[in-house]
Design an enzyme around this catalytic site. Structure first.
Site, mmCIF file in Angstrom:
data_model
loop_
_atom_site.group_PDB
_atom_site.id
_atom_site.type_symbol
_atom_site.label_atom_id
_atom_site.label_comp_id
_atom_site.label_asym_id
_atom_site.label_seq_id
_atom_site.Cartn_x
_atom_site.Cartn_y
_atom_site.Cartn_z
ATOM 1 C CE1 TYR A 62 -4.160 1.955 0.431
ATOM 2 C CE2 TYR A 62 -3.276 2.365 2.472
ATOM 3 C CZ TYR A 62 -4.234 2.559 1.683
ATOM 4 O OH TYR A 62 -5.296 3.495 1.467
ATOM 5 N NE ARG A 103 -6.600 12.075 -5.770
ATOM 6 C CZ ARG A 103 -6.609 11.116 -4.943
ATOM 7 N NH1 ARG A 103 -5.819 10.061 -4.929
ATOM 8 N NH2 ARG A 103 -7.686 11.078 -4.283
ATOM 9 C CE LYS A 149 -6.941 3.069 -1.370
ATOM 10 N NZ LYS A 149 -7.352 3.751 -0.194
ATOM 11 C CD GLU A 174 -9.335 4.337 -3.419
ATOM 12 O OE1 GLU A 174 -10.169 3.777 -2.802
ATOM 13 O OE2 GLU A 174 -8.573 5.239 -3.008
ATOM 14 C CG ASP A 175 -6.622 7.136 -5.821
ATOM 15 O OD1 ASP A 175 -7.310 7.448 -4.824
ATOM 16 O OD2 ASP A 175 -5.616 6.678 -5.764
ATOM 17 C CG ASP A 190 -11.313 4.679 0.042
ATOM 18 O OD1 ASP A 190 -11.824 4.720 1.292
ATOM 19 O OD2 ASP A 190 -10.109 4.575 -0.106
ATOM 20 C CG ASP A 191 -9.653 8.780 -3.187
ATOM 21 O OD1 ASP A 191 -8.972 8.666 -2.602
ATOM 22 O OD2 ASP A 191 -10.170 8.486 -4.280
ATOM 23 C CG ASN A 224 -1.361 8.954 1.239
ATOM 24 O OD1 ASN A 224 -0.663 8.891 2.229
ATOM 25 N ND2 ASN A 224 -2.779 8.662 1.207
HETATM 26 N N1 LIG Z 1 -4.620 9.853 3.952
HETATM 27 C C1 LIG Z 1 -5.660 9.414 3.236
HETATM 28 O O1 LIG Z 1 -6.549 8.461 3.473
HETATM 29 C C2 LIG Z 1 -5.993 9.961 1.917
HETATM 30 C C3 LIG Z 1 -4.997 11.154 1.270
HETATM 31 N N2 LIG Z 1 -5.545 11.566 0.280
HETATM 32 C C4 LIG Z 1 -4.497 12.506 -0.626
HETATM 33 O O2 LIG Z 1 -4.852 13.853 -0.454
HETATM 34 C C5 LIG Z 1 -4.374 14.361 -1.585
HETATM 35 C C6 LIG Z 1 -5.210 15.076 -2.304
HETATM 36 O O3 LIG Z 1 -6.325 14.276 -2.976
HETATM 37 P P1 LIG Z 1 -7.605 14.885 -3.251
HETATM 38 O O4 LIG Z 1 -8.359 15.744 -2.317
HETATM 39 O O5 LIG Z 1 -8.528 13.595 -3.891
HETATM 40 O O6 LIG Z 1 -7.151 15.787 -4.682
HETATM 41 P P2 LIG Z 1 -7.946 16.973 -5.505
HETATM 42 O O7 LIG Z 1 -7.265 16.958 -6.761
HETATM 43 O O8 LIG Z 1 -9.175 16.671 -5.321
HETATM 44 O O9 LIG Z 1 -7.717 18.092 -4.701
HETATM 45 C C7 LIG Z 1 -6.146 18.777 -4.379
HETATM 46 C C8 LIG Z 1 -6.316 19.984 -3.534
HETATM 47 O O10 LIG Z 1 -5.259 20.606 -3.509
HETATM 48 C C9 LIG Z 1 -5.250 21.939 -4.073
HETATM 49 N N3 LIG Z 1 -4.019 22.267 -4.270
HETATM 50 C C10 LIG Z 1 -3.072 21.673 -5.163
HETATM 51 N N4 LIG Z 1 -1.801 22.362 -5.203
HETATM 52 C C11 LIG Z 1 -1.710 23.334 -4.070
HETATM 53 C C12 LIG Z 1 -0.902 24.041 -3.576
HETATM 54 N N5 LIG Z 1 0.351 24.310 -4.090
HETATM 55 N N6 LIG Z 1 -1.457 24.975 -2.672
HETATM 56 C C13 LIG Z 1 -2.582 25.040 -2.216
HETATM 57 N N7 LIG Z 1 -3.464 24.007 -2.486
HETATM 58 C C14 LIG Z 1 -3.270 23.167 -3.569
HETATM 59 C C15 LIG Z 1 -6.110 21.858 -5.298
HETATM 60 O O11 LIG Z 1 -6.396 23.247 -5.437
HETATM 61 P P3 LIG Z 1 -7.205 23.545 -6.888
HETATM 62 O O12 LIG Z 1 -8.667 23.178 -6.655
HETATM 63 O O13 LIG Z 1 -7.057 25.093 -7.138
HETATM 64 O O14 LIG Z 1 -6.488 22.909 -7.946
HETATM 65 C C16 LIG Z 1 -7.237 21.000 -4.560
HETATM 66 O O15 LIG Z 1 -8.190 21.920 -4.082
HETATM 67 C C17 LIG Z 1 -3.445 13.228 -2.386
HETATM 68 O O16 LIG Z 1 -2.243 13.119 -2.061
HETATM 69 C C18 LIG Z 1 -4.119 12.171 -1.820
HETATM 70 O O17 LIG Z 1 -3.054 10.998 -1.948
HETATM 71 C C19 LIG Z 1 -6.511 11.468 -0.548
HETATM 72 C C20 LIG Z 1 -7.575 10.377 0.061
HETATM 73 C C21 LIG Z 1 -7.127 9.697 1.045
HETATM 74 C C1 LIG Z 2 -5.168 6.885 0.740
HETATM 75 C C2 LIG Z 2 -5.841 7.067 -0.604
HETATM 76 O O1 LIG Z 2 -6.992 6.611 -1.091
HETATM 77 C C3 LIG Z 2 -5.174 8.284 -1.476
HETATM 78 O O2 LIG Z 2 -4.238 8.660 -1.086
HETATM 79 O O3 LIG Z 2 -5.779 8.206 -2.576
HETATM 80 MG MG LIG Z 3 -7.291 6.951 -3.035
#
Ligand SMILES: NC(=O)C1=CN([C@@H]2O[C@H](COP(=O)(O)OP(=O)(O)OC[C@H]3O[C@@H](n4cnc5c(N)ncnc54)[C@H](OP(=O)(O)O)[C@@H]3O)[C@@H](O)[C@H]2O)C=CC1
Ligand SMILES: CC(=O)C(=O)O
Ligand SMILES: [Mg+2]
Length: 589
Positions: free
Chosen positions: A137, A190, A208, A280-281, A303-304, A445
């Site tokens: 993972y 993503r 997963k 997912e993603d 999941d996200d 991540n």
């Molecule tokens: N720990 C966990 O269980 C999980 C972790 N994650 C992690 O979260 C991260 C984001 O995932 P997700 O939300 O799906 O992605 P999205 O693409 O949906 O969202 C990313 C967000 O970050 C913003 N962003 C990008 N670059 C910057 C920056 N330099 N400064 C400020 N804001 C920024 C984007 O802005 P804009 O909208 O303006 O483009 C957007 O709002 C990934 O790394 C993923 O691995 C996700 C799911 C689960």
């Molecule tokens: C953990 C997870 O689902 C992610 O980083 O997208």
């Molecule tokens: Mg994910």
């Protein structure tokens, strides 16, 4: 068998006797009839023996085959004479794995084992979960996806590309298992915080689902990883001679929507209404829409957006025991306003509103988000994507995170940006300057994208921070004290959530179930854990934790009238435990 003409096209003839399926249950969705005039795969069942048995990962036991089994199943001569039980095999494999210093080599070795001897793979994963989770993972699965074309050996899961348009039901029928309970599907746009990895995102559904089995006890044969390949916009992959996907730019708009619609319909036709589909993603421009489009017709969750929300809320509820005060006393600031950020924000607001009985709009005012353009404020409302609009509060525009931290003065800072190193020393110092115990979650991540490291959080805050991260970090020693960071990862939630949905026969996912999962997870953190500064229980107990989460989720499904498996078991925790897959070898007659 005689074939009959299907008179129940589009469910228009529900009263007709032909529409009744086995047991007199009305075939509401036409599942019994839908395939009559379509091609089907002829299924056969045979007993594996000899060479075939050794090469069947589901039944192979390697040197653990007993003398009797070797005789009965034509294995004489195909194995060296020694016998080795599962425990000894496990010891040998763990020893071998630890010889590899490069994480990707460990990943490949684990995938090879899964392909060779499934029960041994799960035994290793369950017994050594803290050591092997980072291998199968995050973070290693991220690197594996980036290099999937180069390390590709045997295909895992189902690949559904634009080439299969019009034939998705047939593709599903090529999968050798019939009784599927969980599908994890990605379109690879993503992958973690690594961006568009196209078809190579397959590593994520595969990873997963291995956790669904190891952590949540779903049977491996009931799990189906799927990658939908609509192309990729990743130029590097398009130019990579080893790329395994379609060499074209991503399909969008109607072409994309039609393929997804065909997929969702085919899944329900083939596996029925109670198969759980985990998105997912996907990139956020598709993720929110797919979730809202299919959540009223399918058993789906993202999941996200939702799993992440549930795990982070659990961490926050535990952290409150260390920080003091109630949820409503907190102010939250997120870096990143996408799926994870807005998903978590909304679940926090729901829980806050549930606790205070205040309207959710009031609760939302305690939560602020920053995206790539700065703080989300009302003057930006017109140009914001729909999922950001509820978070556009009255405030002067602010560009940088540091300025936002200084202006908003959050008690809890959440990183969901997918961009590493964004919680700088100044940001962490600012958090520690107005909070005795700042809560800092760097959730992105894999490790390379983490907003800061555990060491940075503890040292820059001079040991004040309560820290969790999406990918694991080792404990940190600071000023003679050892700090153990938590792993705020949806892996704590989805296996138990999925198990709860399956054992109750739930037909829909509701926010109340996510809240129940959060509360169940938070309830698993003991005083002993708090004393060590932990806000999540260790993964070593994850199967017990998953059973508790499953029980609460199932209970919610029954309470909401969404459970179809009746009667309701009296003790849902022991029922959940009794349903869990065990990786111990079975004896063959
Ligand atoms: N720990 C966990 O269980 C999980 C972790 N994650 C992690 O979260 C991260 C984001 O995932 P997700 O939300 O799906 O992605 P999205 O693409 O949906 O969202 C990313 C967000 O970050 C913003 N962003 C990008 N670059 C910057 C920056 N330099 N400064 C400020 N804001 C920024 C984007 O802005 P804009 O909208 O303006 O483009 C957007 O709002 C990934 O790394 C993923 O691995 C996700 C799911 C689960
Ligand atoms: C953990 C997870 O689902 C992610 O980083 O997208
Ligand atoms: Mg994910």
């Amino acid at each position: 068998m005689e074939s009959t003409t299907n008179t129940m096209v589009n469910g228009s003839d529900l009263d007709n006797n032909n529409a009744a399926g086995g047991g007199g249950v009305v075939d509401v969705y036409g599942e019994d009839f839908a395939t009559e005039d379509q091609l089907i795969t002829p299924w056969t069942v045979s007993v594996a023996s000899g060479y075939t048995l050794l090469r069947d990962p589901r039944h192979n036991k390697g040197l653990a085959f007993t003398e009797n089994e070797r005789d009965a199943h034509y294995l004489r001569g195909l194995l060296p004479p020694a016998l080795m039980n599962q425990e000894l095999q496990e010891k040998r494999l763990m020893h071998n794995l630890r010889q590899y210093k490069v994480p990707l080599q460990r990943y490949v070795a684990m995938m090879d084992l899964q392909e060779r001897n499934e029960r041994l793979f799960y035994k290793l994963l369950i017994d050594n979960v803290e050591e092997l989770l980072p291998v199968v993972y995050t973070p290693t699965v991220g690197e594996a996806c980036q290099k999937y074309g180069s390390i590709f050996r045997r295909p895992q899961g189902l690949y559904i590309s634009l080439k299969e348009k019009g034939k998705i039901l047939e593709v599903l029928k090529n999968w050798p298992e019939r009784n599927i309970q969980v599908i994890v599907v990605t379109d690879g746009e993503r992958i973690l915080g690594l961006g568009d990895l196209g078809c190579q995102g397959m590593g994520i559904p595969v990873g997963k689902l291995s956790l669904y089995t190891a952590l949540g006890g779903l049977r491996p044969s009931a799990c189906l990883p799927i990658t939908i390949d609509v192309g990729t916009n990743n130029e590097q992959l398009l130019n990579d001679e080893f790329y395994i996907g379609l060499r074209q730019k991503r399909a969008t708009g109607q072409e994309y929507a039609e393929l997804l619609q065909e997929f969702m319909t085919a899944v329900k036709q083939n596996y029925g209404e109670k198969v759980l589909i985990q998105f997912e993603d996907f990139a956020n421009h598709n993720a929110f829409e797919l979730l809202s489009k299919y959540s009223s017709s399918h058993l789906v969750f993202n999941d996200d957006i939702q799993g992440t929300a549930s795990v982070v809320l659990a961490g926050i509820l535990s952290a409150l025991k260390l920080v003091g005060g109630t949820l409503a006393d907190q102010t939250f600031l997120f870096l990143g306003a996408g799926e994870a950020g807005t998903g978590i924000a909304e679940l926090i607001a729901l829980e806050m509103s549930k606790q205070t009985k205040a309207p959710i709009e009031e609760a939302r005012k305690k939560i602020w988000l920053v995206d790539s353009k700065g703080l989300i404020v009302s003057s930006r409302k017109e140009s914001l994507q729909h999922f950001k609009k509820p978070w556009a509060h009255e405030h002067a525009p602010i560009k940088s995170l540091l300025d936002a931290v200084k202006a908003i003065k959050p008690t809890m800072l959440m990183g969901t940006s997918g961009v590493g190193k964004t919680f700088t020393k100044e940001v962490v110092e600012a958090m520690a300057s107005f909070n005795e115990k700042p809560v800092i979650f760097a959730l992105s991540n894999p490790t390379s994208q983490s907003e800061c490291t555990a060491e940075e959080a503890y040292t820059w805050s001079k040991g004040q921070a309560i820290f969790a991260s999406g990918s694991p970090f080792d404990p940190v020693e600071y000023n003679g004290k050892v700090f153990v960071p938590g792993q705020g990862n949806n892996a704590y939630i989805f296996p138990g959530l999925g198990l709860g949905l399956i054992i109750s026969g739930a037909i829909r996912v509701r926010d109340e179930m996510l809240l129940a999962a959060s509360e169940a997870l938070a309830a698993q953190v003991t005083q002993e854990h708090f004393d060590k500064g932990l806000i999540y229980p260790p993964f070593t107990n994850i199967r017990k934790i998953s059973a508790h989460i499953a029980a609460k989720v199932a209970a919610k499904a029954y309470d909401l009238g969404l459970a179809s498996r009746l009667p309701r078991p009296k003790d849902l925790v022991s029922y959940a435990e009794s349903c869990m897959y065990s990786p111990m070898y079975r004896s063959y007659r």
